[in-house]
Motif scaffolding. Structure first.
Motif, mmCIF file in Angstrom:
data_model
loop_
_atom_site.group_PDB
_atom_site.id
_atom_site.type_symbol
_atom_site.label_atom_id
_atom_site.label_comp_id
_atom_site.label_asym_id
_atom_site.label_seq_id
_atom_site.Cartn_x
_atom_site.Cartn_y
_atom_site.Cartn_z
ATOM 1 N N TYR A 1 0.900 -1.144 -0.093
ATOM 2 C CA TYR A 1 0.150 -0.003 -0.118
ATOM 3 C C TYR A 1 0.946 1.295 -0.019
ATOM 4 C CZ TYR A 1 -4.535 1.716 0.849
ATOM 5 O OH TYR A 1 -6.142 2.233 0.426
ATOM 6 N N GLU A 2 1.846 1.457 0.868
ATOM 7 C CA GLU A 2 2.596 2.536 1.069
ATOM 8 C C GLU A 2 3.535 2.831 -0.153
ATOM 9 O OE1 GLU A 2 1.561 0.767 5.096
ATOM 10 O OE2 GLU A 2 2.461 0.092 3.305
ATOM 11 N N THR A 3 4.164 1.480 -0.645
ATOM 12 C CA THR A 3 5.471 1.839 -1.678
ATOM 13 C C THR A 3 4.874 1.474 -3.055
ATOM 14 O OG1 THR A 3 6.316 -0.398 -1.258
ATOM 15 C CG2 THR A 3 6.956 1.156 0.196
ATOM 16 N N GLY A 4 3.982 0.726 -3.282
ATOM 17 C CA GLY A 4 3.517 0.435 -4.646
ATOM 18 C C GLY A 4 4.455 -0.669 -5.097
ATOM 19 N N ARG A 5 5.345 -1.375 -4.278
ATOM 20 C CA ARG A 5 5.974 -2.529 -4.611
ATOM 21 C C ARG A 5 5.244 -3.675 -4.926
ATOM 22 N NH1 ARG A 5 9.966 -6.537 -1.941
ATOM 23 N NH2 ARG A 5 8.882 -5.961 0.142
ATOM 24 N N ILE A 6 5.325 -4.534 -5.874
ATOM 25 C CA ILE A 6 4.505 -5.796 -6.267
ATOM 26 C C ILE A 6 5.319 -6.937 -5.728
ATOM 27 C CG2 ILE A 6 3.540 -6.995 -8.135
ATOM 28 C CD1 ILE A 6 2.339 -4.259 -7.879
ATOM 29 N N LEU A 7 4.532 -7.822 -5.006
ATOM 30 C CA LEU A 7 4.851 -9.083 -4.299
ATOM 31 C C LEU A 7 4.240 -10.057 -5.062
ATOM 32 C CD1 LEU A 7 5.033 -8.083 -0.634
ATOM 33 C CD2 LEU A 7 6.958 -8.020 -2.259
ATOM 34 N N ALA A 8 4.662 -10.718 -6.202
ATOM 35 C CA ALA A 8 4.211 -11.687 -7.036
ATOM 36 C C ALA A 8 4.944 -12.988 -7.511
ATOM 37 C CB ALA A 8 3.349 -11.000 -8.217
ATOM 38 N N TRP A 9 4.484 -13.998 -7.311
ATOM 39 C CA TRP A 9 5.047 -15.172 -7.920
ATOM 40 C C TRP A 9 4.264 -16.137 -8.477
ATOM 41 C CZ3 TRP A 9 5.094 -20.506 -5.724
ATOM 42 C CH2 TRP A 9 6.245 -21.147 -6.292
ATOM 43 N N GLY B 1 -0.196 -34.137 0.877
ATOM 44 C CA GLY B 1 -0.543 -34.524 -0.655
ATOM 45 C C GLY B 1 -1.463 -33.788 -1.180
ATOM 46 N N TYR B 2 -1.659 -32.620 -0.437
ATOM 47 C CA TYR B 2 -2.606 -31.598 -1.111
ATOM 48 C C TYR B 2 -1.819 -30.664 -2.123
ATOM 49 C CZ TYR B 2 -6.365 -33.050 2.271
ATOM 50 O OH TYR B 2 -6.941 -33.548 2.949
ATOM 51 N N SER B 3 -2.530 -30.182 -3.193
ATOM 52 C CA SER B 3 -1.817 -29.113 -3.941
ATOM 53 C C SER B 3 -2.295 -27.978 -3.850
ATOM 54 C CB SER B 3 -2.560 -29.565 -5.523
ATOM 55 O OG SER B 3 -1.847 -28.779 -6.394
ATOM 56 N N LEU B 4 -1.292 -26.854 -3.686
ATOM 57 C CA LEU B 4 -1.648 -25.597 -3.700
ATOM 58 C C LEU B 4 -1.062 -24.832 -4.811
ATOM 59 C CD1 LEU B 4 -1.397 -26.758 -0.854
ATOM 60 C CD2 LEU B 4 -0.191 -24.632 0.097
ATOM 61 N N ALA B 5 -1.924 -23.547 -4.793
ATOM 62 C CA ALA B 5 -1.537 -22.929 -6.094
ATOM 63 C C ALA B 5 -1.335 -21.305 -5.560
ATOM 64 C CB ALA B 5 -2.584 -22.744 -7.246
ATOM 65 N N VAL B 6 -0.285 -20.560 -6.441
ATOM 66 C CA VAL B 6 -0.132 -19.149 -6.218
ATOM 67 C C VAL B 6 -0.091 -18.744 -7.620
ATOM 68 C CG1 VAL B 6 1.611 -17.358 -5.681
ATOM 69 C CG2 VAL B 6 1.754 -19.742 -4.437
ATOM 70 N N LEU B 7 -1.327 -17.815 -7.828
ATOM 71 C CA LEU B 7 -1.756 -17.306 -8.927
ATOM 72 C C LEU B 7 -0.827 -15.804 -9.139
ATOM 73 C CD1 LEU B 7 -5.434 -17.399 -8.678
ATOM 74 C CD2 LEU B 7 -3.983 -18.946 -9.536
ATOM 75 N N PRO B 8 -0.611 -15.583 -10.384
ATOM 76 C CA PRO B 8 0.378 -14.370 -10.312
ATOM 77 C C PRO B 8 -0.422 -13.043 -10.723
ATOM 78 C CG PRO B 8 -0.323 -15.413 -12.677
ATOM 79 C CD PRO B 8 -0.777 -16.053 -11.616
ATOM 80 N N GLN B 9 -1.848 -12.903 -10.577
ATOM 81 C CA GLN B 9 -2.465 -11.781 -10.557
ATOM 82 C C GLN B 9 -2.204 -10.965 -9.181
ATOM 83 O OE1 GLN B 9 -3.602 -14.732 -11.479
ATOM 84 N NE2 GLN B 9 -5.334 -14.685 -13.113
ATOM 85 N N VAL B 10 -2.241 -9.751 -9.090
ATOM 86 C CA VAL B 10 -2.065 -9.096 -8.020
ATOM 87 C C VAL B 10 -3.574 -8.534 -7.524
ATOM 88 C CG1 VAL B 10 -1.499 -6.785 -6.922
ATOM 89 C CG2 VAL B 10 0.247 -8.015 -8.454
ATOM 90 N N LEU B 11 -3.945 -9.279 -6.331
ATOM 91 C CA LEU B 11 -5.401 -9.015 -6.130
ATOM 92 C C LEU B 11 -5.839 -8.491 -4.761
ATOM 93 C CD1 LEU B 11 -6.408 -12.668 -7.086
ATOM 94 C CD2 LEU B 11 -6.671 -10.802 -8.549
ATOM 95 N N LEU B 12 -4.582 -7.798 -4.060
ATOM 96 C CA LEU B 12 -4.859 -7.127 -2.848
ATOM 97 C C LEU B 12 -3.859 -5.847 -2.827
ATOM 98 C CD1 LEU B 12 -6.284 -7.983 0.225
ATOM 99 C CD2 LEU B 12 -3.857 -8.636 0.663
ATOM 100 N N ARG B 13 -4.171 -5.136 -2.048
ATOM 101 C CA ARG B 13 -3.138 -4.070 -1.787
ATOM 102 C C ARG B 13 -2.895 -4.117 -0.051
ATOM 103 N NH1 ARG B 13 -4.672 1.693 -3.271
ATOM 104 N NH2 ARG B 13 -2.489 2.243 -3.099
ATOM 105 N N PRO C 1 5.387 0.875 7.755
ATOM 106 C CA PRO C 1 6.739 0.766 7.835
ATOM 107 C C PRO C 1 7.310 1.643 9.280
ATOM 108 C CG PRO C 1 6.035 2.344 6.203
ATOM 109 C CD PRO C 1 5.033 1.448 6.505
ATOM 110 N N HIS C 2 6.402 2.503 9.657
ATOM 111 C CA HIS C 2 6.759 3.255 11.097
ATOM 112 C C HIS C 2 6.363 2.583 12.101
ATOM 113 C CE1 HIS C 2 7.860 6.248 8.075
ATOM 114 N NE2 HIS C 2 6.697 6.329 7.746
ATOM 115 N N VAL C 3 5.652 1.399 12.149
ATOM 116 C CA VAL C 3 5.354 0.528 13.425
ATOM 117 C C VAL C 3 6.316 -0.325 13.565
ATOM 118 C CG1 VAL C 3 3.625 -0.882 14.275
ATOM 119 C CG2 VAL C 3 3.005 1.210 12.805
#
Length: 350
Positions: free
Chosen positions: A128-136, A191-203, A208-210
């Protein structure tokens, strides 16, 4: 395609404690979703500020909001209680200070509907504060391999199958500040399958000051336990120094060349161990390791002298502790003290 039956197709599980500053924005971002067949289950964990008043006002105007309020018990207990109270099989997590983009639920609902083999899906997020994208992006075995090195699912972005989380025992109270990481590792081990989608879906708010020193220290201790448990399955019992190099691998922090060489040697040790134990698909695991090495960033005196000096001092202090070799229990106490003063930072957030 969303289901427009009366029963909600998705429950948004939103725990909150004294969140009056951002709770209205967080809930409103869910109410504005393009996908509409959901309920918002707000777990008010004993808030003493104006959170309850705000929630009651919002609920009076939208029947999709359900409030469960009781005394303060902490995040893990609140999440587990919330899972038991959800009305739908699909559960989406949301934090009380974040902002869901309008298509978030639609994208994840469609994916989970089209991929019944997937137990949990995560997505990218923007700070939110920096606009940096965290995606994989990763699926199935690639996610399981990545989890050996750290938590690659962003907890506030996940959508999961409630029955799977309950069958796994939910979040473990013995894994504070990394309870999500522990849960994902347990699910993949089962044995469960997990997924990480590439779309940015959350801000996502970083605040940073806390000061979060105590939280980061606790997260570091729990993360170390989770990673030691996984490495033990490969027949590896890392020293504190080796575990430090292991945890650096996906930190994406600029580092000194010598330390990068140690990290690369450590990765080769893990690859060799997997060739013997075959805990992970070897092709997928090798691709994972190569991706990690490709993301290494070398710290540069010319580019950022201040950062370069900080890395030197940090390495001297940490490696000096490891060279003492005064016993693992003593090292844990010293490393714990160093974490409290910021020498052992953890970038992953809840």
């Amino acid at each position: 395609m969303q289901n427009n039956n009366h029963a909600p197709s998705v429950t948004v599980l939103l725990p909150v404690y004294n969140g009056e500053q951002f709770i209205e924005e967080a809930v409103t971002s869910i109410l504005a979703q393009s996908f509409t067949n959901f309920e918002v289950l707000v777990m008010d964990d004993g808030s003493t500020d104006g959170t309850g008043k705000i929630l009651r006002r919002l609920a009076a105007n939208d029947a999709r909001i359900r409030i469960h309020q009781r005394e303060n018990r902490g995040l893990i207990a609140t999440l587990n209680e919330g899972l038991a109270l959800c009305s739908s099989e699909l559960v989406a997590r949301m934090d009380a200070d974040d902002y869901a983009l309008p298509h978030r639920l639609a994208v994840q609902y469609d994916y989970m509907t089209e991929h019944p083999e997937t137990a949990v899906c995560s997505a990218g997020m923007e700070e939110y504060e920096t606009g940096r994208i965290l995606a994989w992006e990763g699926y199935g075995e690639a996610v399981r391999a990545r989890l050996l090195f750290g938590c690659c699912l962003h907890h506030p972005t996940i959508m999961a199958r409630r029955s799977v989380l309950l069958d796994a025992g939910g979040y473990d109270a013995a894994m504070p500040s990394a309870e999500d990481y522990d849960l994902w590792v347990r699910l993949t081990a089962a044995g469960y399958s997990l997924a990480v989608l590439p779309q940015v879906l959350l801000r996502y708010r970083v605040h940073p000051h806390v000061s979060r020193t105590a939280y980061k220290w606790q997260m570091g201790e729990t993360t170390s336990r989770i990673q030691r448990r996984q490495l033990a399955l490969l027949g590896i019992s890392p020293t504190p120094r080796q575990l430090d190099r292991h945890q650096f691998c996906i930190s994406h922090c600029p580092e000194l060349p010598g330390k990068l060489q140690e990290a690369e040697a450590w990765l080769q040790k893990i690859v060799a161990a997997n060739e013997q134990k075959v805990m992970y698909d070897q092709d997928v695991f090798l691709r994972t390791v190569n991706e990690i090495k490709k993301d290494f960033v070398r710290s540069s005196w010319q580019r950022d002298p201040g950062q370069y000096v900080r890395r030197i001092l940090r390495t001297i202090v940490k490696d000096g502790i490891y060279r003492l070799r005064l016993g693992e229990d003593f090292e844990k106490r010293i490393v714990g003290a160093a974490r409290r003063f910021g020498f052992f930072s953890q970038s992953r957030k809840q």
